[in-house]
Design a protein around this motif. Sequence first.
Motif, PDB file in Angstrom:
ATOM      1  N   PRO A 195       0.795  -1.233   0.000  1.00  8.16           N
ATOM      2  CA  PRO A 195       0.000   0.000   0.000  1.00  8.16           C
ATOM      3  C   PRO A 195       0.820   1.274   0.000  1.00  8.16           C
ATOM      4  O   PRO A 195       0.300   2.340  -0.335  1.00  8.16           O
TER       5      PRO A 195
ATOM      6  N   ILE B 209      -5.107  -1.331   6.810  1.00 13.39           N
ATOM      7  CA  ILE B 209      -4.499  -0.702   5.637  1.00 13.39           C
ATOM      8  C   ILE B 209      -4.832   0.793   5.629  1.00 13.39           C
ATOM      9  O   ILE B 209      -4.994   1.418   4.574  1.00 13.39           O
TER      10      ILE B 209
ATOM     11  N   SER C  45      -1.695   4.373   3.413  1.00 12.67           N
ATOM     12  CA  SER C  45      -1.408   3.975   2.032  1.00 12.67           C
ATOM     13  C   SER C  45      -1.140   5.222   1.206  1.00 12.67           C
ATOM     14  O   SER C  45      -1.268   6.343   1.684  1.00 12.67           O
TER      15      SER C  45
END
Length: 427
Positions: A172, A273, A276
């Motif tokens: 990411p 995540i 990113s």
Amino acid sequence: MHLRSSRRLRAAVVGAVALALALTGCTGSSQPELTYTPPKQAAGSLPDDMTAQLQTAVQQAMTATGSSGAIVGVWVPWSGQWVTGLGTQAAGDKTKVTKDMSFRIAAVTRMMTCDVLYGMADAGDIKLDAKVPKYVSGVADLGDITLLDLCNGTSGVGSSAETAKPYWLNTPDRQWAPLQLASFGLGQQRGPAHTAYRDSDANYLLLGLALERESGLSASQLIKKYVTTPLGLESTSLPSPASAEPEPAPALKGAYLPPAEGGGYNCAAPVDITKSSSSIGFTDSGAVSTIEDLGRYAQAEARQALRDKDAKPGRFEKPLPAAADAPAWYQATGGAYLVGSMVGQHGWVPGYATAAYSDPATGFTVAVTLNDSSAGGAFAAYLAWELAAIASKAPAAKGETAPDFGLPFTAEQYAKAITDGAICKAG
């Protein structure tokens, strides 16, 4: 519509009391001054029984998508509003989601990119019918495709997302060159150009590159100049490509679900995540916002507040079916979807699924984000439409009058779509 906080009120360009924004020309070219006055918003909350229905719908969607949290805004000008965060930042994390958290707005960015195109075109700085190769190198085979085709999704070019998805999830932090990312879609077999809509991120990646080249500004600067500054969206931006969490802080944590043995997803092991690179989405899906800003933007966008009311061509005048089997009320053009009378967008980017829709005549607006992207952007749309169907029946508050407003679908229809497509089950 009062999608407001005290900070935003202080930052309004003109008319804090009336929430009027004076929209001046965004380039050095001479333009008439435009004024956008949001419709009056009834003070207070929506009725308790309706709020309970809305909350149940969001919680069911969270379960179905494996999301630990969601942020939702429902604004019904004649009745009230419901703006809240639900759930927690992550499974096992007791930190509650709050409505002031920022998040990635996915394909809503497409509408902003088209705002820039139309803003530059209205100022005489670019032509809607200019051919793509004039501004983007390495795409000579798009010689018959215009910038307007890119905005409308009628270039015939395929999407890069499915090919790029494993790279996005595994790395990411990687910074992508927009043309490199678009090449995954450019390499696919082309569909019919000019006459059919195709959902493709490559369109908006290429359009962003073209706008940068002609203006000499970065995409981040263009969105600030043509969208967020004139609309007073303090908490909305296209961040730099350096890997980071959404800003401003605090950020809603985003996650995805790893594959499970035997197929499906491991709903018990979400992967964070939140951090990113915005280059994953660039001018297709790279922007970040908050729920108040997102609702304010959706409403202004549906009303085309960034353009003179007599500007031609009309951006949403000639929509096309959103898909070959789409119902007649579901169409696409101008970087947006037209859902009944509502205008908006929905999609996913690693960690988040987001949707925002508004009715231009009444200001009725729904915006939502879920903090797990595994189920895709359609679930954010289904939830937004379910919430819209529920809230469209809100009674008029004291002293207000409910307009003649309805939608061509029911809440039950999209509650079922969410349940039937669930990737995670309760318990």
